[in-house]
Design an enzyme around this catalytic site. Structure first.
Site, mmCIF file in Angstrom:
data_model
loop_
_atom_site.group_PDB
_atom_site.id
_atom_site.type_symbol
_atom_site.label_atom_id
_atom_site.label_comp_id
_atom_site.label_asym_id
_atom_site.label_seq_id
_atom_site.Cartn_x
_atom_site.Cartn_y
_atom_site.Cartn_z
ATOM 1 N N LYS A 191 -78.738 12.091 9.508
ATOM 2 C CA LYS A 191 -77.795 11.437 10.426
ATOM 3 C C LYS A 191 -76.784 10.686 9.575
ATOM 4 O O LYS A 191 -77.087 10.305 8.438
ATOM 5 C CB LYS A 191 -78.532 10.439 11.329
ATOM 6 C CG LYS A 191 -77.806 10.139 12.618
ATOM 7 C CD LYS A 191 -78.032 11.239 13.646
ATOM 8 C CE LYS A 191 -77.403 10.949 14.960
ATOM 9 N NZ LYS A 191 -77.804 11.958 15.958
HETATM 10 P P1 NAD Z 1 -70.272 9.872 24.082
HETATM 11 O O1 NAD Z 1 -69.647 8.935 23.149
HETATM 12 O O2 NAD Z 1 -69.570 11.122 24.459
HETATM 13 O O3 NAD Z 1 -70.650 9.119 25.467
HETATM 14 C C1 NAD Z 1 -71.371 7.943 25.528
HETATM 15 C C2 NAD Z 1 -71.193 7.375 26.930
HETATM 16 O O4 NAD Z 1 -72.028 6.230 27.094
HETATM 17 C C3 NAD Z 1 -69.769 6.918 27.261
HETATM 18 O O5 NAD Z 1 -69.468 7.286 28.592
HETATM 19 C C4 NAD Z 1 -69.859 5.392 27.146
HETATM 20 O O6 NAD Z 1 -68.898 4.735 27.964
HETATM 21 C C5 NAD Z 1 -71.261 5.180 27.662
HETATM 22 N N1 NAD Z 1 -71.873 3.918 27.305
HETATM 23 C C6 NAD Z 1 -71.925 3.289 26.115
HETATM 24 N N2 NAD Z 1 -72.584 2.126 26.214
HETATM 25 C C7 NAD Z 1 -72.957 2.024 27.517
HETATM 26 C C8 NAD Z 1 -73.657 1.063 28.251
HETATM 27 N N3 NAD Z 1 -74.124 -0.041 27.680
HETATM 28 N N4 NAD Z 1 -73.857 1.282 29.577
HETATM 29 C C9 NAD Z 1 -73.386 2.395 30.169
HETATM 30 N N5 NAD Z 1 -72.719 3.336 29.521
HETATM 31 C C10 NAD Z 1 -72.500 3.152 28.218
HETATM 32 O O7 NAD Z 1 -71.709 10.180 23.454
HETATM 33 P P2 NAD Z 1 -72.665 11.401 23.785
HETATM 34 O O8 NAD Z 1 -72.414 12.482 22.808
HETATM 35 O O9 NAD Z 1 -72.628 11.693 25.243
HETATM 36 O O10 NAD Z 1 -74.075 10.755 23.388
HETATM 37 C C11 NAD Z 1 -74.791 9.925 24.282
HETATM 38 C C12 NAD Z 1 -76.237 9.821 23.798
HETATM 39 O O11 NAD Z 1 -76.788 11.137 23.733
HETATM 40 C C13 NAD Z 1 -76.410 9.212 22.397
HETATM 41 O O12 NAD Z 1 -77.635 8.512 22.335
HETATM 42 C C14 NAD Z 1 -76.503 10.454 21.504
HETATM 43 O O13 NAD Z 1 -77.179 10.187 20.288
HETATM 44 C C15 NAD Z 1 -77.298 11.361 22.424
HETATM 45 N N6 NAD Z 1 -77.174 12.760 22.063
HETATM 46 C C16 NAD Z 1 -75.976 13.394 22.173
HETATM 47 C C17 NAD Z 1 -75.902 14.725 21.811
HETATM 48 C C18 NAD Z 1 -74.622 15.511 21.969
HETATM 49 O O14 NAD Z 1 -74.621 16.705 21.633
HETATM 50 N N7 NAD Z 1 -73.565 14.935 22.488
HETATM 51 C C19 NAD Z 1 -77.032 15.406 21.302
HETATM 52 C C20 NAD Z 1 -78.247 14.701 21.227
HETATM 53 C C21 NAD Z 1 -78.298 13.376 21.611
#
Ligand code: NAD
Length: 423
Positions: A106
């Protein structure tokens, strides 16, 4: 983050517990507990006002015994090296749970990307990949997007690395735009995987004949696509939230319309026909499925007793604390753990890398059907272990993953000296 909310200590504790259950020898436990390599870089960026700013960046490679290390790059003002270590260890477990031949890594930069201009963001992204270049490569460590990064950033990184190498190297990162060698279906892969595990869980819990009501925290890549796919399948999305706040409508919300509203107003808030709620209220809303899709530590000992959902699908990494896990277990709430639930993202990243290495590209249908098979098989394997060993799904998934990594190490080492305790 200090104390109990330090996700590095939490993740180590969870792995420690399963290593004990597997009876691993002390040396192997020590080896798996710590990352193989931690790289820290200082990134010098000239800002639009002409000043030089310096940002801290990290890349942690936790384990490469099953293949090159793999994991996203996070741009967030709260990133610490401990967070990155924990997320790298989770990646080792995640790739092992779904049987993808990668290790875990990471990376992250401590920066609020929203405060940068587009030019500054591009300069930072290019600088980061160049600083990491001595320690990454298509056969050694392959980054991808995570919170705060996206396909455009992956495109800049691919270009910077390719220019440095003197030839186009699409396999250096995944999550690229399709035009630069990205895979069909990568955008929605994490969510498609989350949905597949939800469908499997509904079947196991004999809940597949209801019209499930869903609440989702986070409306970014993972949250939006979960909402969209589930809505298209006939599920009712009753609440969603983002950093600005949340919205609730028991009659159901149309995700595509909410996205259009968010794109013009920068938040899901004030979407017509909905009541405002905050992110903590969303966790306690009356629903069947709760999907945390934002950040770590969102369900803790304070709100776990009030969760009403019967299934929690961890689209986010580490959204449930160990204390909350125990409470949810006692209350019979099924938690589909991150290392299984959101592994669709790294699975399609693996597909992207395979396609880049072969220069031979698959259709959307091929990608979706291969992903579905892997997610269904992985859910069944984890569910079976949970049943056999009478443990929750997180412990079962961790047992499966640690065993696979330990087996790989063991085969490279003289068995009697390293692997299982003989007792
Ligand atoms: P992103 O940045 O696209 O979206 C994150 C979202 O969470 C945004 O809408 C933001 O406004 C919201 N957010 C942040 N803090 C918040 C809070 N306190 N309350 C409510 N909403 C809040 O990120 P993503 O890619 O969607 O990733 C989200 C999670 O999923 C992370 O933990 C990431 O590690 C995990 N994840 C993502 C992927 C991927 O392929 N995108 C893969 C595995 C895991």
């Amino acid at each position: 983050m200090q104390g109990e909310k330090n996700i590095w200590l939490m993740t180590q504790k969870r792995v420690e517990k399963t290593m004990e259950m597997l009876g691993l020898k002390p040396g192997l436990k020590e080896y798996l507990r710590e990352p193989r390599r931690v790289v820290e870089v200082s990134l010098r960026v000239q800002m639009d006002n002409g000043e030089i700013d310096v940002f801290k960046g990290y890349r942690v490679q936790h384990n490469s015994d099953r293949g090159p290390t793999k994991g996203g790059l996070r741009f967030s003002s709260t990133v610490t090296v401990d967070d990155v270590k924990a997320l790298a260890m989770l990646m080792t477990l995640k790739t092992a749970v779904v049987g993808v031949p990668f290790g875990g890594a990471k990376g992250g930069v401590t920066v609020n990307p929203k405060k940068l201009s587009l030019r500054e963001l591009e300069a930072l992204s290019r600088q980061f990949i160049l600083e990491l270049s001595p320690n990454i490569g298509i056969d050694t460590d392959i980054p991808a997007p995570d919170v705060g990064t996206n396909p455009q950033i992956m495109a800049w990184m691919t270009d910077a690395y390719s220019v440095q190498q003197g030839h186009f190297v699409p396999g250096i990162v995944t999550g690229k735009p399709v035009e630069l060698g990205g895979s069909q279906g990568r955008d929605e892969a994490t969510s498609a995987g989350v949905v597949s595990t939800i469908i499997s869980a509904l079947k196991e819990m004999n809940m597949d004949n209801i019209e499930p009501r869903v609440a989702i925290q986070g409306f970014g890549n993972a949250g939006f696509h979960c909402a969209r796919i589930l809505h298209d399948m006939g599920f009712k999305i009753i609440a969603v939230s983002d950093t600005g706040g949340g919205i609730y409508n028991p009659q159901g919300i149309h995700p595509q319309q909410v996205l259009e509203h968010k794109n013009t107003s920068s938040s899901v808030c004030n979407f017509s026909g909905c009541e405002p709620i905050d992110s903590r209220q969303l966790m306690e809303i009356d629903c069947d499925i709760l999907i945390p899709a934002a950040l770590e530590n969102q369900i803790d000992e304070d709100n776990a007793p009030h969760v009403k959902a019967r299934i929690i699908a961890e689209a986010a990494n580490a959204p449930v604390t160990p204390e909350a896990d125990e409470i949810l277990d006692d209350r019979g709430i099924l938690v589909i753990p991150d290392l299984l639930c959101n592994a669709g993202g790294v699975t399609v990243s693996y597909f992207e890398w395979v396609q880049n290495c072969q220069s031979y590209y698959w259709t959307y249908r091929e990608v979706s059907s291969k992903l579905k098979k892997i997610m269904e098989r992985s859910f069944s394997e984890v569910y079976a272990i949970a049943g056999e060993r009478k443990v929750n799904m997180r412990t079962a998934a961790t047992l499966l993953a640690v065993k696979r990594v330990a087996d790989a190490v063991s085969l490279k080492t003289t068995r009697s000296h390293c692997y299982l305790d003989q007792k």
